[in-house]
Design a protein around this motif. Structure first.
Motif, PDB file in Angstrom:
ATOM      1  N   ARG A   9     -10.300   3.679 -12.607  1.00 17.79           N
ATOM      2  CA  ARG A   9     -10.115   3.056 -11.306  1.00 17.79           C
ATOM      3  C   ARG A   9      -9.066   1.961 -11.412  1.00 17.79           C
ATOM      4  O   ARG A   9      -9.072   1.179 -12.360  1.00 17.79           O
ATOM      5  N   LEU A  10      -8.164   1.912 -10.438  1.00 14.59           N
ATOM      6  CA  LEU A  10      -7.111   0.906 -10.391  1.00 14.59           C
ATOM      7  C   LEU A  10      -6.984   0.427  -8.948  1.00 14.59           C
ATOM      8  O   LEU A  10      -6.815   1.239  -8.033  1.00 14.59           O
ATOM      9  N   VAL A  11      -7.069  -0.886  -8.738  1.00 14.81           N
ATOM     10  CA  VAL A  11      -6.958  -1.452  -7.389  1.00 14.81           C
ATOM     11  C   VAL A  11      -5.579  -2.089  -7.250  1.00 14.81           C
ATOM     12  O   VAL A  11      -5.205  -2.955  -8.041  1.00 14.81           O
ATOM     13  N   VAL A  12      -4.816  -1.613  -6.252  1.00 15.11           N
ATOM     14  CA  VAL A  12      -3.487  -2.135  -5.962  1.00 15.11           C
ATOM     15  C   VAL A  12      -3.491  -2.599  -4.521  1.00 15.11           C
ATOM     16  O   VAL A  12      -3.655  -1.796  -3.607  1.00 15.11           O
ATOM     17  N   ASP A  13      -3.322  -3.911  -4.326  1.00 17.53           N
ATOM     18  CA  ASP A  13      -3.424  -4.522  -3.003  1.00 17.53           C
ATOM     19  C   ASP A  13      -4.771  -4.139  -2.392  1.00 17.53           C
ATOM     20  O   ASP A  13      -5.797  -4.466  -2.929  1.00 17.53           O
ATOM     21  N   TYR A  39      -5.178   9.505  -7.606  1.00 18.39           N
ATOM     22  CA  TYR A  39      -5.825   9.911  -6.359  1.00 18.39           C
ATOM     23  C   TYR A  39      -6.151   8.660  -5.547  1.00 18.39           C
ATOM     24  O   TYR A  39      -6.973   7.850  -5.977  1.00 18.39           O
ATOM     25  N   PRO A  40      -5.539   8.479  -4.356  1.00 18.49           N
ATOM     26  CA  PRO A  40      -5.943   7.339  -3.526  1.00 18.49           C
ATOM     27  C   PRO A  40      -7.352   7.588  -2.966  1.00 18.49           C
ATOM     28  O   PRO A  40      -7.653   8.680  -2.499  1.00 18.49           O
ATOM     29  N   GLU A  41      -8.198   6.581  -3.077  1.00 16.02           N
ATOM     30  CA  GLU A  41      -9.592   6.723  -2.641  1.00 16.02           C
ATOM     31  C   GLU A  41      -9.648   7.025  -1.146  1.00 16.02           C
ATOM     32  O   GLU A  41      -8.905   6.467  -0.350  1.00 16.02           O
ATOM     33  N   GLY A  42     -10.531   7.942  -0.790  1.00 20.57           N
ATOM     34  CA  GLY A  42     -10.740   8.279   0.611  1.00 20.57           C
ATOM     35  C   GLY A  42      -9.824   9.376   1.128  1.00 20.57           C
ATOM     36  O   GLY A  42      -9.857   9.689   2.321  1.00 20.57           O
ATOM     37  N   THR A  43      -8.996   9.937   0.257  1.00 13.26           N
ATOM     38  CA  THR A  43      -8.120  11.032   0.676  1.00 13.26           C
ATOM     39  C   THR A  43      -8.253  12.180  -0.315  1.00 13.26           C
ATOM     40  O   THR A  43      -8.871  12.048  -1.359  1.00 13.26           O
ATOM     41  N   ARG A  44      -7.649  13.299   0.035  1.00  9.93           N
ATOM     42  CA  ARG A  44      -7.632  14.445  -0.868  1.00  9.93           C
ATOM     43  C   ARG A  44      -6.250  14.619  -1.483  1.00  9.93           C
ATOM     44  O   ARG A  44      -5.930  15.668  -2.001  1.00  9.93           O
ATOM     45  N   ARG A  45      -5.433  13.588  -1.407  1.00 14.19           N
ATOM     46  CA  ARG A  45      -4.083  13.662  -1.951  1.00 14.19           C
ATOM     47  C   ARG A  45      -4.098  13.389  -3.447  1.00 14.19           C
ATOM     48  O   ARG A  45      -4.975  12.711  -3.960  1.00 14.19           O
ATOM     49  N   ARG A  46      -3.078  13.942  -4.131  1.00 11.59           N
ATOM     50  CA  ARG A  46      -2.949  13.712  -5.567  1.00 11.59           C
ATOM     51  C   ARG A  46      -1.481  13.559  -5.904  1.00 11.59           C
ATOM     52  O   ARG A  46      -0.639  14.331  -5.468  1.00 11.59           O
ATOM     53  N   LEU A  47      -1.190  12.531  -6.674  1.00 11.35           N
ATOM     54  CA  LEU A  47       0.142  12.314  -7.204  1.00 11.35           C
ATOM     55  C   LEU A  47       0.081  12.630  -8.690  1.00 11.35           C
ATOM     56  O   LEU A  47      -0.711  12.024  -9.421  1.00 11.35           O
ATOM     57  N   ALA A  48       0.871  13.579  -9.146  1.00 16.42           N
ATOM     58  CA  ALA A  48       0.858  13.987 -10.549  1.00 16.42           C
ATOM     59  C   ALA A  48       2.217  13.728 -11.176  1.00 16.42           C
ATOM     60  O   ALA A  48       3.225  14.264 -10.704  1.00 16.42           O
ATOM     61  N   LEU A  49       2.248  12.888 -12.207  1.00 15.22           N
ATOM     62  CA  LEU A  49       3.459  12.647 -12.982  1.00 15.22           C
ATOM     63  C   LEU A  49       3.356  13.498 -14.235  1.00 15.22           C
ATOM     64  O   LEU A  49       2.441  13.301 -15.039  1.00 15.22           O
ATOM     65  N   ILE A  50       4.271  14.434 -14.383  1.00 17.29           N
ATOM     66  CA  ILE A  50       4.198  15.392 -15.471  1.00 17.29           C
ATOM     67  C   ILE A  50       5.273  15.080 -16.504  1.00 17.29           C
ATOM     68  O   ILE A  50       6.454  14.943 -16.170  1.00 17.29           O
ATOM     69  N   PHE A  51       4.834  14.951 -17.749  1.00 24.48           N
ATOM     70  CA  PHE A  51       5.733  14.691 -18.869  1.00 24.48           C
ATOM     71  C   PHE A  51       5.746  15.927 -19.762  1.00 24.48           C
ATOM     72  O   PHE A  51       4.703  16.332 -20.271  1.00 24.48           O
ATOM     73  N   ARG A  52       6.929  16.516 -19.928  1.00 25.11           N
ATOM     74  CA  ARG A  52       7.109  17.677 -20.810  1.00 25.11           C
ATOM     75  C   ARG A  52       8.047  17.266 -21.938  1.00 25.11           C
ATOM     76  O   ARG A  52       8.956  16.459 -21.727  1.00 25.11           O
ATOM     77  N   PRO A  53       7.879  17.829 -23.133  1.00 26.50           N
ATOM     78  CA  PRO A  53       8.797  17.491 -24.221  1.00 26.50           C
ATOM     79  C   PRO A  53      10.201  18.013 -23.931  1.00 26.50           C
ATOM     80  O   PRO A  53      10.375  19.006 -23.234  1.00 26.50           O
ATOM     81  N   LEU A  90       3.102   3.673 -11.014  1.00 24.47           N
ATOM     82  CA  LEU A  90       2.771   3.797  -9.589  1.00 24.47           C
ATOM     83  C   LEU A  90       3.749   2.986  -8.744  1.00 24.47           C
ATOM     84  O   LEU A  90       4.220   3.459  -7.700  1.00 24.47           O
ATOM     85  N   ASP A  91       4.093   1.773  -9.187  1.00 23.67           N
ATOM     86  CA  ASP A  91       5.076   0.960  -8.470  1.00 23.67           C
ATOM     87  C   ASP A  91       6.447   1.618  -8.454  1.00 23.67           C
ATOM     88  O   ASP A  91       7.160   1.554  -7.452  1.00 23.67           O
ATOM     89  N   ALA A  92       6.824   2.264  -9.561  1.00 23.56           N
ATOM     90  CA  ALA A  92       8.132   2.924  -9.638  1.00 23.56           C
ATOM     91  C   ALA A  92       8.193   4.155  -8.731  1.00 23.56           C
ATOM     92  O   ALA A  92       9.235   4.462  -8.160  1.00 23.56           O
ATOM     93  N   VAL A  93       7.072   4.854  -8.596  1.00 25.66           N
ATOM     94  CA  VAL A  93       7.023   6.077  -7.799  1.00 25.66           C
ATOM     95  C   VAL A  93       6.851   5.775  -6.310  1.00 25.66           C
ATOM     96  O   VAL A  93       7.234   6.583  -5.462  1.00 25.66           O
ATOM     97  N   ALA A  94       6.316   4.639  -5.964  1.00 19.48           N
ATOM     98  CA  ALA A  94       5.947   4.320  -4.576  1.00 19.48           C
ATOM     99  C   ALA A  94       7.049   4.601  -3.557  1.00 19.48           C
ATOM    100  O   ALA A  94       6.778   5.236  -2.534  1.00 19.48           O
ATOM    101  N   PRO A  95       8.284   4.178  -3.762  1.00 18.35           N
ATOM    102  CA  PRO A  95       9.308   4.473  -2.752  1.00 18.35           C
ATOM    103  C   PRO A  95       9.552   5.974  -2.566  1.00 18.35           C
ATOM    104  O   PRO A  95       9.789   6.437  -1.459  1.00 18.35           O
ATOM    105  N   GLY A 110       7.683  12.911 -14.606  1.00 18.27           N
ATOM    106  CA  GLY A 110       7.402  11.532 -14.982  1.00 18.27           C
ATOM    107  C   GLY A 110       8.538  10.860 -15.728  1.00 18.27           C
ATOM    108  O   GLY A 110       8.677   9.632 -15.683  1.00 18.27           O
ATOM    109  N   TRP A 111       9.366  11.642 -16.409  1.00 22.72           N
ATOM    110  CA  TRP A 111      10.465  11.055 -17.192  1.00 22.72           C
ATOM    111  C   TRP A 111      11.469  10.327 -16.310  1.00 22.72           C
ATOM    112  O   TRP A 111      12.122   9.385 -16.768  1.00 22.72           O
ATOM    113  N   GLN A 112      11.605  10.717 -15.050  1.00 21.31           N
ATOM    114  CA  GLN A 112      12.583  10.045 -14.192  1.00 21.31           C
ATOM    115  C   GLN A 112      12.184   8.598 -13.890  1.00 21.31           C
ATOM    116  O   GLN A 112      13.021   7.798 -13.486  1.00 21.31           O
ATOM    117  N   TYR A 113      10.921   8.254 -14.108  1.00 16.28           N
ATOM    118  CA  TYR A 113      10.453   6.880 -13.888  1.00 16.28           C
ATOM    119  C   TYR A 113      10.263   6.125 -15.199  1.00 16.28           C
ATOM    120  O   TYR A 113      10.037   4.919 -15.191  1.00 16.28           O
TER     121      TYR A 113
END
Length: 124
Positions: A9-13, A39-53, A90-95, A110-113
């Motif tokens: 769990r992570l609380v942001v603002d 996963y933002p609480e209360g939604t069914r959305r998912r943000l996935a940062l994928i790191f591949r070699p 999360l801050d880097a991806v937000a915009p 994920g490498w782009q961030y």
């Protein structure tokens, strides 16, 4: 024994995020991946940062600390199990994530961030 697959769990603002790190290991290393899902609480959305070699970027695969991603030229690394790292990512991806507001699942490389987060860490 510690459970690395648990939901954290992570609380942001005023938003509560749940997050987890998953590693997919395949026989060929180039097919492996490390995924940070938020996963933002209360939604069914998912943000996935994928790191591949890649040729100059590696992901942990039992040889060093679990959840670690490394940029080889300068050996900069991030551990995806650290809450501070997750917050910076999360801050880097937000915009960018605002562009995908209608999508249920947002999968990004994920490498782009990575570079922006490493710069935040070294500046601090």
């Amino acid at each position: 024994m510690k459970n690395d697959r648990r939901l954290r769990r992570l609380v942001v603002d005023d938003t509560t995020w749940h997050w987890t790190v998953r590693q997919r290991v395949k026989p060929a290393y180039e097919d492996c991946r490390l995924t940070l899902s938020l996963y933002p609480e209360g939604t069914r959305r998912r943000l996935a940062l994928i790191f591949r070699p890649d040729s100059d970027r590696i992901i942990s695969n039992c040889y060093f600390l679990s959840g670690t991603v490394v940029r080889l030229p300068d050996h900069s690394c991030l551990n995806l199990y650290e809450p501070g790292t997750v917050r910076r990512l999360l801050d880097a991806v937000a915009p960018t994530s605002a562009l995908f507001a209608s999508d249920q699942v947002i999968e990004v490389d994920g490498w782009q961030y990575f570079d922006a987060v490493v710069e935040m860490v070294t500046a601090a």
